[in-house]
Write an enzyme that holds these catalytic residues in place. Structure first.
Site, PDB file in Angstrom:
ATOM      1  N   ASP A 127      37.403  89.460  71.458  1.00 23.24           N
ATOM      2  CA  ASP A 127      38.842  89.227  71.572  1.00 23.24           C
ATOM      3  C   ASP A 127      38.963  87.929  72.361  1.00 23.24           C
ATOM      4  O   ASP A 127      38.251  87.720  73.350  1.00 23.24           O
ATOM      5  CB  ASP A 127      39.538  90.382  72.301  1.00 23.24           C
ATOM      6  CG  ASP A 127      39.717  91.593  71.393  1.00 23.24           C
ATOM      7  OD1 ASP A 127      39.489  91.458  70.179  1.00 23.24           O
ATOM      8  OD2 ASP A 127      40.073  92.668  71.903  1.00 23.24           O
TER       9      ASP A 127
ATOM     10  N   HIS B 271      38.929  81.415  61.775  1.00 25.14           N
ATOM     11  CA  HIS B 271      37.705  82.151  62.074  1.00 25.14           C
ATOM     12  C   HIS B 271      37.969  83.621  62.361  1.00 25.14           C
ATOM     13  O   HIS B 271      39.023  83.989  62.868  1.00 25.14           O
ATOM     14  CB  HIS B 271      36.870  81.500  63.170  1.00 25.14           C
ATOM     15  CG  HIS B 271      37.616  81.177  64.421  1.00 25.14           C
ATOM     16  ND1 HIS B 271      38.509  80.132  64.509  1.00 25.14           N
ATOM     17  CD2 HIS B 271      37.590  81.743  65.648  1.00 25.14           C
ATOM     18  CE1 HIS B 271      38.996  80.075  65.725  1.00 25.14           C
ATOM     19  NE2 HIS B 271      38.469  81.052  66.440  1.00 25.14           N
TER      20      HIS B 271
ATOM     21  N   HIS C  48      33.876  69.292  64.041  1.00 22.95           N
ATOM     22  CA  HIS C  48      34.449  70.215  65.030  1.00 22.95           C
ATOM     23  C   HIS C  48      33.365  71.002  65.778  1.00 22.95           C
ATOM     24  O   HIS C  48      32.499  71.606  65.161  1.00 22.95           O
ATOM     25  CB  HIS C  48      35.400  71.194  64.330  1.00 22.95           C
ATOM     26  CG  HIS C  48      36.264  71.941  65.288  1.00 22.95           C
ATOM     27  ND1 HIS C  48      37.441  71.416  65.784  1.00 22.95           N
ATOM     28  CD2 HIS C  48      36.105  73.142  65.867  1.00 22.95           C
ATOM     29  CE1 HIS C  48      37.976  72.277  66.621  1.00 22.95           C
ATOM     30  NE2 HIS C  48      37.186  73.340  66.704  1.00 22.95           N
TER      31      HIS C  48
ATOM     32  N   HIS D 120      41.990  84.275  62.559  1.00 25.28           N
ATOM     33  CA  HIS D 120      43.067  83.434  63.083  1.00 25.28           C
ATOM     34  C   HIS D 120      42.680  81.978  62.914  1.00 25.28           C
ATOM     35  O   HIS D 120      41.529  81.647  62.673  1.00 25.28           O
ATOM     36  CB  HIS D 120      43.397  83.769  64.539  1.00 25.28           C
ATOM     37  CG  HIS D 120      42.312  83.417  65.498  1.00 25.28           C
ATOM     38  ND1 HIS D 120      41.257  84.238  65.766  1.00 25.28           N
ATOM     39  CD2 HIS D 120      42.115  82.305  66.255  1.00 25.28           C
ATOM     40  CE1 HIS D 120      40.456  83.664  66.649  1.00 25.28           C
ATOM     41  NE2 HIS D 120      40.945  82.492  66.952  1.00 25.28           N
TER      42      HIS D 120
HETATM   43 FE   LIG Z   1      39.790  81.074  68.123  1.00 24.97          FE
END
Ligand SMILES: [Fe+2]
Length: 387
Positions: free
Chosen positions: A308, A302, A265, A338
């Protein structure tokens, strides 16, 4: 900032006599950024750009942060936004803001602007989610279409004419600092490097001048510090017979962004498309997934503690998210981890490719949703990782 470009007639030497057919001088205007240290262009006007006819009452034009919204993973469902009776400016719904950037949507019913607009607060990045049209500016004519990022440097005077048929939906980003190509993809003289996901051929400047010579009444609405200032002139601001320099609006299609992929990834910076002060813009585009035999294509959880992270879902199925519509925003706030929704990690294993398109805004300083955004909040989203 892109590269040196010129259109129309300009004198061989700057700041020298350049005369109109009637013998009078063209009026030179230097449009420069960062004082005299940033990029600039020299424009040649038929009329005096300072010749103001009248100044109307300024109209309030600003947004308020909804600070009480607090620390919440946020999903804004904006696909059903109402557009009745609104134009390019009044249809703007800015949904997120901090001191560096504002981001929102605009879906105007009125397709042709009957005034000119100048943003004196910041650069604009308009992503054409749906629609097509022509950007008429002092720098000429630029055709824009679905999938284009249109970068409009501050002080550019412009109007859009969008096609009357079909849906029209714009993602609008206003940046306090200049919106630029990514520095690490440029060589020492500014040329985009071989490993850049796009190059100069993909950047489309205005291709021909659009000169409006007729005298009349011309309104320019100037956005500055929370107001639209109403300036009327006896001539069009699009009275430019030639210009040259590095400062001008341009388009870059998300379809010309070449994805960088890997065996495992790849982190979000491989998707970076633009940089500005305090934020970056990334493009998620159709690409092959990771090809390590044990690769997990879905992203890992992560905690990006200093950012943000906003994703605007443009096209396709997002494999790591459930309940997201085309036109949704998710805002994952620094301070909370998240990651993929339950079930999507296992489901992603073995997938070969994705057809998704999304635009990401990653801010360095905390971002607030605006009070205008509250009506779009999906109240169930913060608990959506719990089965
Ligand atoms: Fe993200």
């Amino acid at each position: 900032m892109a590269y040196y470009f010129r259109l129309g007639q300009i004198p061989p030497k700057r700041h020298t006599q350049f005369r109109q057919p009637d013998g009078s001088l063209y009026k030179e205007e230097l449009v420069s950024s960062k004082g005299f240290s940033g990029i600039y262009s020299n424009l040649y006007h038929i009329y005096n750009p300072n010749e103001v006819k009248s100044i109307g009452t300024p109209k309030p034009f600003s947004w308020e942060p909804a600070k009480a919204h607090g620390l919440n993973q946020t999903h804004l469902k904006t696909s059903g936004v109402d557009t009745t009776g609104e134009d390019y400016l009044s249809a703007r719904r800015m949904l997120m803001m901090n001191n560096d950037v504002m981001m929102g949507i605009c879906s105007p019913r009125q397709r042709k602007m009957d005034y000119y607009f100048k943003n004196a607060d910041g650069d604009e990045l308009i992503y054409i989610h749906d629609g097509e049209g022509v950007l008429y500016s002092q720098f000429g004519k630029l055709e824009v279409k679905k999938g284009d990022y249109v970068v409009i440097p501050r002080t550019t005077i412009y109007r859009f004419e969008f096609a009357e048929e079909g849906p029209l939906r714009l993602l609008v980003i206003e940046s306090h600092g200049p919106i630029e190509t990514v520095k690490r993809y440029r060589n020492e003289v500014g040329q985009l490097l071989e490993h850049s996901p796009y190059c100069e051929r993909d950047i489309r400047p205005p291709h021909e001048l659009h000169i409006e010579r007729e005298k009349g009444d011309y309104l320019v609405q100037i956005k500055k510090q929370g107001f639209l200032h109403q300036y009327s002139y006896g001539h069009s601001p699009l009275d430019i017979v030639g210009w040259d320099g590095y400062l001008y609006p341009y388009a870059l299609s998300i379809h010309d962004f070449e994805p960088i992929t890997g065996r495992i990834h790849q982190p979000p910076p491989v998707h970076q498309t633009f940089q500005a002060w305090g934020f970056v813009i990334c493009s998620f585009v159709p690409r092959l997934f990771d090809y390590h035999p044990l690769a997990i294509p879905a992203p890992y959880n992560h905690s990006n503690i200093d950012s943000d992270e906003v994703l605007y879902y443009a096209e396709g199925e997002f494999m790591s998210r459930k309940g997201i519509d085309r036109g949704s925003f998710t805002i994952h706030m620094g301070g909370l981890p998240h990651g993929p929704h339950p079930g999507t990690v296992e489901k992603s294993i073995g997938a070969k490719e994705t057809h998704e398109y999304a635009v990401m805004l990653d801010t360095h300083r905390p971002l607030f949703i605006t009070t205008d955004a509250l009506e779009f909040v999906d109240k169930n989203y913060p608990m959506s990782w719990t089965e």
